[in-house]
Scaffold this motif. Structure first.
Motif, mmCIF file in Angstrom:
data_model
loop_
_atom_site.group_PDB
_atom_site.id
_atom_site.type_symbol
_atom_site.label_atom_id
_atom_site.label_comp_id
_atom_site.label_asym_id
_atom_site.label_seq_id
_atom_site.Cartn_x
_atom_site.Cartn_y
_atom_site.Cartn_z
ATOM 1 N N UNK A 33 -0.854 -1.758 12.573
ATOM 2 C CA UNK A 33 -1.949 -1.176 11.802
ATOM 3 C C UNK A 33 -2.340 -2.100 10.659
ATOM 4 N N UNK A 34 -3.631 -2.402 10.563
ATOM 5 C CA UNK A 34 -4.121 -3.219 9.442
ATOM 6 C C UNK A 34 -4.196 -2.368 8.180
ATOM 7 N N UNK A 35 -3.934 -3.006 7.045
ATOM 8 C CA UNK A 35 -3.942 -2.306 5.762
ATOM 9 C C UNK A 35 -4.848 -3.007 4.760
ATOM 10 N N UNK A 36 -5.455 -2.195 3.902
ATOM 11 C CA UNK A 36 -6.188 -2.728 2.762
ATOM 12 C C UNK A 36 -5.196 -3.111 1.668
ATOM 13 N N UNK A 37 -5.636 -3.983 0.747
ATOM 14 C CA UNK A 37 -4.778 -4.430 -0.358
ATOM 15 C C UNK A 37 -5.502 -4.240 -1.681
ATOM 16 N N UNK A 38 -4.702 -4.086 -2.742
ATOM 17 C CA UNK A 38 -5.298 -4.013 -4.068
ATOM 18 C C UNK A 38 -5.470 -5.416 -4.645
ATOM 19 N N UNK A 39 -5.868 -5.495 -5.923
ATOM 20 C CA UNK A 39 -6.138 -6.796 -6.541
ATOM 21 C C UNK A 39 -4.882 -7.649 -6.690
ATOM 22 N N UNK A 40 -3.726 -7.039 -6.560
ATOM 23 C CA UNK A 40 -2.460 -7.773 -6.658
ATOM 24 C C UNK A 40 -1.867 -8.120 -5.289
ATOM 25 N N UNK A 41 -2.632 -7.825 -4.248
ATOM 26 C CA UNK A 41 -2.163 -8.150 -2.902
ATOM 27 C C UNK A 41 -1.199 -7.147 -2.313
ATOM 28 N N UNK A 42 -1.090 -5.955 -2.933
ATOM 29 C CA UNK A 42 -0.170 -4.925 -2.448
ATOM 30 C C UNK A 42 -0.902 -3.973 -1.493
ATOM 31 N N UNK A 43 -0.234 -3.547 -0.406
ATOM 32 C CA UNK A 43 -0.884 -2.646 0.555
ATOM 33 C C UNK A 43 -1.205 -1.296 -0.063
ATOM 34 N N UNK A 44 -2.356 -0.732 0.319
ATOM 35 C CA UNK A 44 -2.777 0.546 -0.260
ATOM 36 C C UNK A 44 -2.967 1.613 0.818
ATOM 37 N N UNK A 45 -3.879 1.374 1.754
ATOM 38 C CA UNK A 45 -4.173 2.365 2.785
ATOM 39 C C UNK A 45 -4.587 1.661 4.075
ATOM 40 N N UNK A 46 -4.567 2.400 5.163
ATOM 41 C CA UNK A 46 -4.894 1.815 6.457
ATOM 42 C C UNK A 46 -6.353 1.379 6.513
ATOM 43 N N UNK A 47 -6.593 0.388 7.335
ATOM 44 C CA UNK A 47 -7.950 -0.118 7.546
ATOM 45 C C UNK A 47 -8.250 -0.056 9.043
ATOM 46 N N UNK A 48 -8.789 1.066 9.481
ATOM 47 C CA UNK A 48 -9.060 1.238 10.898
ATOM 48 C C UNK A 48 -7.888 1.862 11.639
ATOM 49 N N UNK A 49 -8.078 2.076 12.934
ATOM 50 C CA UNK A 49 -7.070 2.720 13.766
ATOM 51 C C UNK A 49 -5.988 1.712 14.193
ATOM 52 N N UNK A 50 -4.786 2.210 14.498
ATOM 53 C CA UNK A 50 -3.733 1.318 15.001
ATOM 54 C C UNK A 50 -4.132 0.691 16.335
ATOM 55 N N UNK A 51 -3.597 -0.483 16.614
ATOM 56 C CA UNK A 51 -3.737 -1.120 17.923
ATOM 57 C C UNK A 51 -2.459 -0.836 18.699
ATOM 58 N N UNK A 52 -2.593 -0.170 19.838
ATOM 59 C CA UNK A 52 -1.436 0.205 20.640
ATOM 60 C C UNK A 52 -1.169 -0.813 21.734
ATOM 61 N N UNK A 53 0.118 -1.036 22.012
ATOM 62 C CA UNK A 53 0.541 -1.910 23.108
ATOM 63 C C UNK A 53 1.287 -1.070 24.144
#
Length: 246
Positions: free
Chosen positions: A206-226
């Protein structure tokens, strides 16, 4: 005396030859990453495998782990790398909307984590940990020596769980299109794994958004399943990776 000298000489030469065979390639990655590789199935075990395959949606990906030859087949298009060139076949000119040279091994790298971070020509550097939901994840930056691969200026950042040594996050930069180094890194969370023939491989990312300090905040889009994972010591023929006849 002459025969004794010859016998001793042969013994010394034979011993030296055996010692040469016993030489083991010295790895240059940090000790903590060895623990990460071990957690995910072991680097020596991984290097004994020949083929990996998985599905991403309707795409079936197959990769030769030694040569990195690749095929991707879907109902609308097929593409691959035969060791010399990246090829593409599609039903019409709009079936495949990406860049074949960039895409053919993109998800292989994401899927084969963390083992691809032990490829030749890699440089390791400890980086500042990231924190998510109150938990800290130490990490290492992975960069490449000049002229290694098609995008030697790409960087990866692997972050791991200090209790289990399981990989938890991956940061990565993209320089394929600009051909210029960048500090802008994307961030993927690896929190869904499954055992595939003794290897801990991702079931979803799952891709994540980051804050100004480069820390993960919340998901960005749906997970990619394998799905339909396979790791095998079976060898595929070179013809498997060639462009099919039209």
């Amino acid at each position: 005396m002459k025969r004794l000298f010859v016998l001793l000489l042969v013994t010394v030469l034979f011993s030296c030859k055996n010692d040469t065979k016993k030489e083991v390639k010295k790895e240059n990655f940090p000790e903590v990453l060895s623990k990460v590789f071990t957690k995910h199935g072991g680097l020596d075990n991984w290097r004994n495998q020949k083929v990996i395959s998985f599905n991403k949606g309707e795409e079936a990906h197959t990769v030769d782990l030694n040569s990195r030859k690749t095929t991707i087949h879907s109902p609308e298009y097929s593409l691959g790398y035969n060791g010399k060139e990246v090829w593409l076949m599609q039903k019409d000119s709009t079936s495949f909307k990406g860049n074949k040279g960039f895409y053919y091994n993109l998800y292989f790298y994401f899927y084969a984590m963390p083992f691809v971070l032990a490829d030749d020509g890699i440089i390791y550097e400890e980086v500042t940990p990231i924190t998510f939901e109150g938990k800290e994840y130490p990490g290492y930056k992975i960069s490449y020596k000049a002229n290694v691969g098609t995008s030697p200026d790409d960087n990866y950042f692997v972050y791991y769980n200090t209790e289990t040594f399981q990989m938890e996050w991956l940061g990565y930069t993209v320089t394929y299109f600009s051909k210029k180094a960048t500090t802008k890194a994307n961030l993927i969370r690896y929190n869904s794994w499954e055992n595939v023939n003794g290897f801990l491989l991702p079931k979803a990312i799952t891709w994540y958004k980051k804050d100004e300090n480069g820390q993960p905040t919340e998901t960005s889009g749906k997970p990619v399943d394998f799905t339909l994972p396979l790791v095998s010591q079976g060898q595929l023929s070179d013809s498997f990776f060639e462009k099919p006849m039209e």
